[in-house]
Motif scaffolding. Structure first.
Motif, PDB file in Angstrom:
ATOM      1  N   LEU A 131      45.986  49.198  45.741  1.00 22.55           N
ATOM      2  CA  LEU A 131      44.672  48.978  46.340  1.00 22.55           C
ATOM      3  C   LEU A 131      44.029  47.514  46.199  1.00 22.55           C
ATOM      4  N   SER A 132      44.554  46.880  45.187  1.00 25.74           N
ATOM      5  CA  SER A 132      43.942  45.620  44.893  1.00 25.74           C
ATOM      6  C   SER A 132      44.466  44.494  45.955  1.00 25.74           C
ATOM      7  N   GLY A 133      45.779  44.856  46.393  1.00 22.71           N
ATOM      8  CA  GLY A 133      46.594  43.808  47.478  1.00 22.71           C
ATOM      9  C   GLY A 133      45.713  43.095  48.058  1.00 22.71           C
ATOM     10  N   PRO A 134      44.932  44.080  49.113  1.00 18.50           N
ATOM     11  CA  PRO A 134      44.059  43.410  50.273  1.00 18.50           C
ATOM     12  C   PRO A 134      42.939  42.381  49.587  1.00 18.50           C
ATOM     13  N   VAL A 135      42.276  42.712  48.229  1.00 24.11           N
ATOM     14  CA  VAL A 135      41.440  42.051  47.915  1.00 24.11           C
ATOM     15  C   VAL A 135      41.741  40.908  46.627  1.00 24.11           C
ATOM     16  N   TRP A 136      42.970  40.706  46.571  1.00 21.74           N
ATOM     17  CA  TRP A 136      43.242  39.888  45.582  1.00 21.74           C
ATOM     18  C   TRP A 136      42.597  38.551  45.220  1.00 21.74           C
ATOM     19  N   TRP A 137      42.204  38.244  46.500  1.00 22.83           N
ATOM     20  CA  TRP A 137      41.226  36.748  46.325  1.00 22.83           C
ATOM     21  C   TRP A 137      40.184  37.035  45.671  1.00 22.83           C
ATOM     22  N   ALA A 138      39.513  38.258  45.400  1.00 24.49           N
ATOM     23  CA  ALA A 138      38.225  38.546  44.425  1.00 24.49           C
ATOM     24  C   ALA A 138      38.931  38.152  43.074  1.00 24.49           C
ATOM     25  N   TYR A 139      40.195  38.498  42.769  1.00 22.46           N
ATOM     26  CA  TYR A 139      40.544  38.270  41.416  1.00 22.46           C
ATOM     27  C   TYR A 139      40.934  36.848  41.228  1.00 22.46           C
ATOM     28  N   SER A 140      41.177  36.062  42.137  1.00 18.57           N
ATOM     29  CA  SER A 140      41.468  34.605  42.094  1.00 18.57           C
ATOM     30  C   SER A 140      40.156  34.037  41.790  1.00 18.57           C
ATOM     31  N   LEU A 141      39.218  34.413  42.669  1.00 22.08           N
ATOM     32  CA  LEU A 141      38.015  33.434  42.546  1.00 22.08           C
ATOM     33  C   LEU A 141      37.298  33.728  41.550  1.00 22.08           C
ATOM     34  N   VAL A 142      37.188  34.808  40.861  1.00 20.19           N
ATOM     35  CA  VAL A 142      36.368  35.161  39.540  1.00 20.19           C
ATOM     36  C   VAL A 142      37.111  34.595  38.376  1.00 20.19           C
ATOM     37  N   ALA A 143      38.715  34.531  38.386  1.00 21.34           N
ATOM     38  CA  ALA A 143      39.434  33.945  37.442  1.00 21.34           C
ATOM     39  C   ALA A 143      39.300  32.666  37.149  1.00 21.34           C
ATOM     40  N   ILE A 144      39.493  31.833  38.720  1.00 23.17           N
ATOM     41  CA  ILE A 144      39.353  30.439  38.450  1.00 23.17           C
ATOM     42  C   ILE A 144      37.832  30.045  38.044  1.00 23.17           C
ATOM     43  N   ASP A 145      36.969  30.766  38.453  1.00 25.03           N
ATOM     44  CA  ASP A 145      35.493  30.433  38.137  1.00 25.03           C
ATOM     45  C   ASP A 145      35.426  30.312  36.632  1.00 25.03           C
ATOM     46  N   VAL A 146      35.720  31.533  36.112  1.00 24.57           N
ATOM     47  CA  VAL A 146      35.468  32.028  34.755  1.00 24.57           C
ATOM     48  C   VAL A 146      36.281  31.106  33.760  1.00 24.57           C
ATOM     49  N   PHE A 147      37.774  30.678  34.209  1.00 27.63           N
ATOM     50  CA  PHE A 147      38.321  29.932  33.168  1.00 27.63           C
ATOM     51  C   PHE A 147      38.555  28.382  33.371  1.00 27.63           C
ATOM     52  N   LEU A 148      38.545  28.005  34.674  1.00 29.69           N
ATOM     53  CA  LEU A 148      38.303  26.757  34.907  1.00 29.69           C
ATOM     54  C   LEU A 148      36.969  26.174  35.429  1.00 29.69           C
ATOM     55  N   ASP A 149      36.129  26.996  35.618  1.00 24.36           N
ATOM     56  CA  ASP A 149      34.819  26.631  35.939  1.00 24.36           C
ATOM     57  C   ASP A 149      34.982  25.874  37.338  1.00 24.36           C
ATOM     58  N   THR A 150      35.428  26.593  38.187  1.00 22.65           N
ATOM     59  CA  THR A 150      35.743  25.814  39.618  1.00 22.65           C
ATOM     60  C   THR A 150      35.327  27.038  40.565  1.00 22.65           C
ATOM     61  N   ASP A 151      34.758  26.553  41.465  1.00 21.30           N
ATOM     62  CA  ASP A 151      34.572  27.534  42.718  1.00 21.30           C
ATOM     63  C   ASP A 151      35.593  27.232  43.821  1.00 21.30           C
ATOM     64  N   LEU A 152      36.451  27.980  43.780  1.00 22.03           N
ATOM     65  CA  LEU A 152      37.780  27.629  44.800  1.00 22.03           C
ATOM     66  C   LEU A 152      37.286  27.860  46.042  1.00 22.03           C
ATOM     67  N   TYR A 153      36.311  28.856  46.365  1.00 25.70           N
ATOM     68  CA  TYR A 153      35.857  29.247  47.613  1.00 25.70           C
ATOM     69  C   TYR A 153      35.469  28.159  48.771  1.00 25.70           C
ATOM     70  N   VAL A 154      34.564  27.202  48.012  1.00 25.77           N
ATOM     71  CA  VAL A 154      34.075  25.943  48.933  1.00 25.77           C
ATOM     72  C   VAL A 154      35.076  24.852  49.275  1.00 25.77           C
ATOM     73  N   HIS A 155      36.276  25.134  48.609  1.00 22.87           N
ATOM     74  CA  HIS A 155      37.514  24.286  49.292  1.00 22.87           C
ATOM     75  C   HIS A 155      38.339  24.927  50.254  1.00 22.87           C
ATOM     76  N   LEU A 156      38.199  26.125  50.587  1.00 22.85           N
ATOM     77  CA  LEU A 156      39.013  26.949  51.578  1.00 22.85           C
ATOM     78  C   LEU A 156      38.583  26.687  53.044  1.00 22.85           C
ATOM     79  N   ASP A 157      39.432  26.641  53.892  1.00 24.76           N
ATOM     80  CA  ASP A 157      39.035  26.401  55.256  1.00 24.76           C
ATOM     81  C   ASP A 157      38.319  27.890  55.780  1.00 24.76           C
ATOM     82  N   PRO A 158      37.248  27.964  56.604  1.00 21.01           N
ATOM     83  CA  PRO A 158      36.328  28.983  56.854  1.00 21.01           C
ATOM     84  C   PRO A 158      37.512  29.829  57.916  1.00 21.01           C
TER      85      PRO A 158
END
Length: 219
Positions: A131-158
């Motif tokens: 069930l996590s498959g379709p929302v794996w991006w949520a894991y990525s966004l939170v993990a990158i923000d927590v561990f790398l202090d980077t907001d990946l979303y602002v770099h993505l193509d809308p």
């Protein structure tokens, strides 16, 4: 020796043999139950650790959502992870409750039914993983923000984000149907048996098969 005397000796021998067989049967059952009780106590420890771990993660995610409330995409991503963690926590609490409810003075079938339900716990995590498959991006966004202090979303193509959300949103409904099929009630379907055996292992499939047999026996 008279026939009556011979019958009395044979009757006494049969009675003694019955007592020995009953005693052996009770002893074997007692030994097996003792082994089962030790195993369930070990499982109870692991499930209790799960409850503590998921509770801690839930608190962390709650704090994360509160701290990122102004960033909608991060708050939503944290919220998705919060829901998945909450489901896992509820599942683990249910397991702890089930293990504590096992009464070894009850009939063996009743004890076994609860134990087999405990043994099928892996299937819950497998379903959550799918069930996590379709929302794996949520894991990525939170993990990158927590561990790398980077907001990946602002770099993505809308446009990419929009297409991704639509495609994965459509996939959720067939995925829910698929996961609902992965149950001991559908083990008569070959593809269900194959997938469960592949994703959870033989032990879980055997537990599901036993659970199905017990349900059929009770009905």
């Amino acid at each position: 020796m008279k026939p009556n005397e011979l019958n009395e000796i044979l009757s006494a021998y049969d009675a003694k043999l019955d007592r020995i067989l009953s005693l052996n049967s009770a002893s074997i059952q007692k030994i097996n139950l003792q082994k089962t009780k030790k195993k369930t106590q070990t499982v109870l420890i692991f499930r209790s650790i799960e409850v503590v771990s998921f509770s801690a993660l839930l608190l962390f995610l709650g704090s994360y959502i509160a701290n990122h409330w102004s960033s909608t995409h991060l708050a939503v991503s944290g919220g998705i992870l919060f829901v998945f963690t909450l489901i896992a926590l509820i599942g683990s609490i249910g397991q702890v409750t089930l293990l504590n409810q096992i009464d070894y003075s009850k009939p063996v079938v009743e004890i076994r039914k609860k134990i087999e339900r405990v043994n099928t716990h892996v299937l819950l995590f497998v379903k959550l993983l799918f069930l996590s498959g379709p929302v794996w991006w949520a894991y990525s966004l939170v993990a990158i923000d927590v561990f790398l202090d980077t907001d990946l979303y602002v770099h993505l193509d809308p446009d990419f984000v929009q297409r991704y959300l639509i495609i994965n949103g459509v996939l959720i409904f067939p995925l829910l149907w698929f996961l609902n099929k992965l149950s001991f009630k559908n083990l008569h379907l070959k593809w269900v048996r194959t997938i469960i055996s592949w994703v959870t292992g033989t032990k879980t499939q055997q537990a599901l098969t036993s659970l199905k047999q017990i349900e059929e026996f009770e009905n």
